[in-house]
Design a protein around this motif. Structure first.
Motif: not given
Ligand SMILES: Cc1cc2nc3c(=O)[nH]c(=O)nc-3n(C[C@H](O)[C@H](O)[C@H](O)COP(=O)(O)OP(=O)(O)OC[C@H]3O[C@@H](n4cnc5c(N)ncnc54)[C@H](O)[C@@H]3O)c2cc1C
Length: 510
Positions: A321-338
């Motif tokens: 039951x969402x009242x308000x959004x206080x923060x929204x953000x994104x970031x980067x990570x790296x997936x290793x092939x093996x």
């Protein structure tokens, strides 16, 4: 909404961790060109701080050089779960690296998380650290099968896990696992604790100091006027073209911290098994209890960040039951092939130049254990994980589809990005604060209209490996779909392996 600017981060949106945590940074004393450091650590995230503190505490002379400020990178945009399991399951690790490899991987994760706990105690760091139970659930038969594999793999390596019938989630599920001994914390308060301890031990930090190249003469590594016997690239991805660009795929991940009308927040770390997945936990930020929900990961520069946030919000609204959004953000990570991180001697670099990358979404534990491994290498000590995580290991890729998928994708971009696109007048349609790649007389232009209506035109060719960047409407950045180089709206390098800014286009160059 999170409008006020606090500490800077490598994106336009603020994470909740960025609230002013200022600590005066010691200026280098004397002329750096005179002495030779025992170790230069490049990058001030969890990897760099952990490694530098360990080496400094061993009585060595070290320096951290950070392009922006401590915590500017992914550590400032993480969601800060501390786990006993990882995105690459122990069953997958056993398939690719054998039972011994899976056991070592589990031990490394455990040691990383133990080091965080020890550091918090040793340096009396108040960083909201709390132990929690972690729940992973399956919503369909396919996911039930995956859960069984995860369960078997975890039991084999001695990670505490059990099937449970109750999960504190409103999402209907078929089966669930509970992992004991997980935790959460405030990543930048933790980093702040490490930073204080490092400075107190005599370490030197220089911020706003980007280092793009290290040259080696007579076994001394030289970066500008800094000279060091050993170097650690703790930059999340070493800069310039290197073999790790082709062994790690950059991903974006999305997070929201929201207030609920019900006032009822889960006292656990909860994950579904969807692809891409969702997770929820809670955190008290500035005295306010919030639900932290995230996921919706996709490859950097592919897919629409605005849609990812929309989908995440829809998901939260569906179950809470969402009242308000206080923060929204994104970031980067790296997936290793093996499936495993790359920590150790940087391939094809001079001896004593180290790196650490490919942590997937597990960099709190793996960044911490990387600090231990790298400090051992600098100090000439043996480390039991060094061989498993060696960046020069022969990849047992058969068990991993990621390798083919990620490399096919990079190859596609090398070709597709060089074809002409037929857009001409689209620049006129750009709204203020937005950007777009357009084709103008056969050239690809990264065009951004600022809030005053002025168009800024850059070459859209990534300076790292010449793929074409895409506009990230949420973080207001130009993101490269090939190896994850990212630039701000004006073309300045933010993160990733690029070392040169995007080239400005003069009107007569069109
Ligand atoms: C949204 C999201 C959620 C996540 N959640 C979790 C989680 O719950 N648990 C978990 O374990 N992991 C999580 N991760 C992964 C984890 O956050 C990262 O793996 C970790 O923060 C990486 O730390 P780092 O120190 O290696 O890199 P960073 O924190 O990125 O630090 C690198 C630093 O190097 C600096 N730098 C870069 N280039 C240069 C240069 N040329 N010269 C000088 N300085 C330079 C940058 O400015 C930056 O400050 C998450 C990742 C994302 C994206």
């Amino acid at each position: 909404m999170n409008k006020t600017t606090n500490r800077p981060r490598d994106g336009a949106l603020n994470s909740p961790w960025q609230k002013s945590l200022s600590i005066p940074v010691q200026k280098p004393s004397g002329d750096m060109s005179e002495g030779v450091l025992d170790c230069l650590v490049i990058g001030g995230g969890i990897t760099g701080l952990t490694a530098a503190l360990l080496v400094q505490n061993a009585g060595k002379k070290t320096m951290i050089a950070e392009a922006y400020c401590i915590g500017f990178g992914t550590t400032g945009g993480t969601s800060a779960h501390i786990n006993t399991f990882a995105d690459t399951s122990f069953a997958e690790t056993e398939n690719a690296f054998g039972q011994e490899g899976a056991q070592l991987f589990a031990n490394a994760i455990r040691d990383g998380s133990a080091l965080i706990k020890t550091n918090i105690a040793d340096y009396q760091t108040d960083c909201d650290y709390e132990s929690k139970t972690g729940y992973l659930y399956a919503e369909n038969q396919e996911e039930v099968k995956q859960l069984a594999e995860i369960y078997k793999g975890a039991r084999k390596v001695g990670v505490a896990v059990q099937y449970v019938s109750e999960v504190p989630t409103p999402v209907p599920f078929q089966q669930a696992l509970a992992f004991a001994g997980q935790a959460q914390f405030h990543p930048l308060k933790y980093l702040h604790g490490l930073q204080k301890a490092y400075l107190a031990a005599g370490g030197i930090i220089v911020e706003n100091t980007r280092i793009d190249q290290v040259i080696t003469e007579d076994q001394v590594h030289i970066a500008g006027n800094i000279r060091a016997k050993k170097v650690i690239w703790a930059t999340h991805m070493p800069p310039n073209i290197n073999v790790l660009n082709f062994e790690c795929a950059p991903y974006r991940s999305y997070v929201m911290a929201v207030k609920l009308k019900s006032g009822q927040y889960p006292d656990a770390l909860i994950y579904d098994s969807q692809e891409p997945y969702h997770y929820v936990r809670s955190h008290v930020i500035d005295g306010q209890q919030l639900l932290v929900a995230g996921g919706l990961d996709h490859k950097t520069g592919h897919e629409d960040p605005e849609k990812a946030f929309d989908d995440l919000e829809k998901y939260i609204r569906k179950y809470y039951n969402l009242s308000s959004i206080k923060y929204r953000w994104s970031s980067q990570y790296y997936i290793p092939v093996d499936g495993l991180p790359y920590i150790g001697q940087l391939p094809l670099a001079a001896d004593g130049v180290y790196c650490a990358t490919g942590y997937n979404g597990n960099g709190m534990m793996l960044g911490s254990v990387a600090g231990k491994i790298l400090s051992s290498l600098v100090l000439g000590e043996k480390n039991k994980y060094a061989e498993l995580f060696s960046p020069s290991r022969i990849k047992p890729i058969d068990g991993f589809s990621e390798f083919v998928k990620e490399n096919a994708d990079v190859a596609y971009h090398f070709v597709a990005d060089r074809l002409t696109i037929h857009e001409t007048d689209s620049v006129k349609l750009l709204r203020p604060g937005t950007g777009k790649v357009v084709g103008v007389e056969g050239k690809k232009i990264a065009a951004y209209r600022d809030d005053d209506g002025i168009i800024h035109a850059l070459s859209a060719v990534c300076t790292h490996a010449a793929c074409i960047v895409n506009w990230n409407s949420e973080e207001k950045s130009w993101d490269c779909p090939c190896h994850g180089a990212r630039y701000d709206w004006s073309g300045k390098v933010l993160t990733g392996p690029a070392t040169r800014d995007l080239q400005p286009i003069q009107p007569d160059q069109h």
